[in-house]
Design a protein around this motif. Sequence first.
Motif, PDB file in Angstrom:
ATOM      1  N   TYR A 128       0.848  -1.205   0.000  1.00  7.88           N
ATOM      2  CA  TYR A 128       0.000   0.000   0.000  1.00  7.88           C
ATOM      3  C   TYR A 128       0.873   1.240   0.000  1.00  7.88           C
ATOM      4  O   TYR A 128       1.944   1.248   0.614  1.00  7.88           O
ATOM      5  N   GLY A 170       1.361   2.038   3.399  1.00  6.71           N
ATOM      6  CA  GLY A 170       1.534   0.870   4.281  1.00  6.71           C
ATOM      7  C   GLY A 170       2.994   0.694   4.654  1.00  6.71           C
ATOM      8  O   GLY A 170       3.885   1.199   3.989  1.00  6.71           O
ATOM      9  N   ALA A 182       1.913  -5.969   1.779  1.00  2.00           N
ATOM     10  CA  ALA A 182       0.660  -6.554   2.252  1.00  2.00           C
ATOM     11  C   ALA A 182       0.481  -7.937   1.612  1.00  2.00           C
ATOM     12  O   ALA A 182      -0.117  -8.837   2.205  1.00  2.00           O
ATOM     13  N   SER A 226      -6.481 -12.004  11.160  1.00  2.00           N
ATOM     14  CA  SER A 226      -6.817 -10.623  10.779  1.00  2.00           C
ATOM     15  C   SER A 226      -5.564  -9.886  10.301  1.00  2.00           C
ATOM     16  O   SER A 226      -4.507 -10.004  10.910  1.00  2.00           O
ATOM     17  N   GLY A 243      -4.167 -10.237   4.739  1.00  2.00           N
ATOM     18  CA  GLY A 243      -4.185  -9.811   3.340  1.00  2.00           C
ATOM     19  C   GLY A 243      -5.358 -10.341   2.520  1.00  2.00           C
ATOM     20  O   GLY A 243      -5.375 -10.189   1.298  1.00  2.00           O
TER      21      GLY A 243
END
Length: 598
Positions: free
Chosen positions: A361, A364, A368, A388, A391
């Motif tokens: 990202y 990010g 990811a 969680s 990806g």
Amino acid sequence: MMQKAANVPPRKTSASSFLTTFRQLADSVGPEAAPGLRWSLAGLIAAAAFQGFGLAAIAPLFTAAATDPDLSRALIWFGVMIALMGTASGLRWFAQGFDFDGRMVRATWRLRGQLGAKLREIPLEQLQNKRAGELNSMVLGNVDENLLYALTVLNLVFTAIVTPLCAAIGIVMFDWRLGLLLLMIFPAIVPLYRWRRPALGRGKRILGQAHQEASADVLEYTQGLPILRAAGRAGEKAEKLSQTFHKLESIQAFGHRKGAKPNIIVASVVELGLVAVLGLGVWLVVAGSLHPATLGAVFVIVVRLSEPLSTFILYTAMLEVMEAALERIGALMATKPLPQTEPAQVPKEFGIQFKDVNFTYAQGDGQAISGFNADLPERSLTALVGPSGCGKTTLTRLLLRHFDPQNGAVTIGGVDLRQIPADRINGLISVVFQDVYLFNDTVLANIRMGRPEATDEEVRAAAKAAQCLDFIERLPQGWQTPLGEIGGRLSGGERQRISIARALLKDAPIIVLDEPTAALDTESELAVQRALDALVSQKTVIVIAHRLSTIVGADQILVIEDGTLMQAGKHADLLAKGGRYARMWAAQGAVKKWSVAS
Ligand SMILES: Nc1ncnc2c1ncn2[C@@H]1O[C@H](COP(=O)(O)OP(=O)(O)OP(=O)(O)O)[C@@H](O)[C@H]1O
């Protein structure tokens, strides 16, 4: 303390920045209205000039009336003044006709439409980085600031600059000494203006950003109020909102403080200059080289000009608001959609492949998705599982082409997504999310969104297959019930079934299910599950699942961790192999037992 605005571009300080503003304005009203707007601006400038010369004609008029026993010269000057003033009024009327004809309103409407179209093609990653309130304030507020008041603001600016300038030039022709002194006021103001404008511009940009942020905060606060109240945190967030307002207030106060000094300086320079002109006039009268009537006329002109001249910086501040809005609009319009590689192709088959996909990202930290390979055959059901943040959503967003991978490719039927026209990708994939967005329209229209050209019968058939009929018939106005009013009264399962009905109607060959049943009670889940069964048959399906019990029948389960594929296979095989999936399965079993026992 004043904060520096992020991304504030370097600013020009000369007349060319005025020209840039006009160009931006012409761009935003569009090619049809631009010539009319140019004529209108030229008309306003000409009107201001005629008004200036008309004022200057007072000097020969007064002098002729006082010195010439034959009134005919005075009458001629009176006629000249009336003609100049009349032309000024006529021109202004013509120029404002652009507004009166509603062309500015139409241009505003057109620009909003363009911004709306732009929002449809902006890469979703960039769009999601903007807050809804900021976009709302741009599409509504900025467009109005920019266009609706443009001619009124420009008329004020021209009257404040062009009229005094032309009056001074007119007086030069009559009495060069007074005229020249009057003209000297302008070179004195220009450096002040050049010193002031960049700071004004910055201030207006910072203020504009603060307005957008406040608008976004208000929207989020009002939308999140039910959750905040439930969590007992409405007061806490209200505190944050009041901090935003406080910030806005301090920016405004700072702007006023900063603006006050230069305005007073400019006003003083103008007043002193005008007093000097009158002083020179009195001296010339005493010396016998100027008639008192001429001095009287100059006095009238000076009084008439002093106010617009001294406040012109205030008017240019309005111009800055307009320019700041134009810049924000320009930046949004300049955002490029994701590029499409040629030749364009539309897939004929609907298996999906992820080939060596890496994705990070823009905002990010770290990848990811890394080195991700997977083959999802046509008409198979693939489940994405993993902790969680591993990806799963990012993979589905790559498939929807919200963004492109930095390396590798995602293909549908062997065609790279980058080759498929954007509207065709949307047509190939239906997504059913956990949260369903209902539009402020009837039930019928909300389902028809799936395929706008569908007949009422087709909509009803989709609703039936999605198990919606029972609750739609119970609604006060049935199919015509507006969901804006009662959307909040529908249960999670009912909203979910509306969304499945939309997807059924769309009949896309690929279906992405983002945990649609995760938040439902057992009874709702059963109804939604039946609706889903109707939706997914004969489709290529991807399910994001947290509860492994819902995906034991999947053709393939992809176990993901930290953006990497750890295991792939059917439920039984993965259990037999042991490892990550078997541990997740055992952990979920343990949770279930615990919840039964408690
Ligand atoms: N817009 C974004 N900008 C930066 N990082 C992001 C963004 N969206 C997600 N991430 C990060 O990318 C990683 C993968 O997120 P993703 O939403 O795909 O996970 P997920 O498996 O779907 O999680 P969950 O099951 O909780 O929904 C996470 O570390 C997340 O913090």
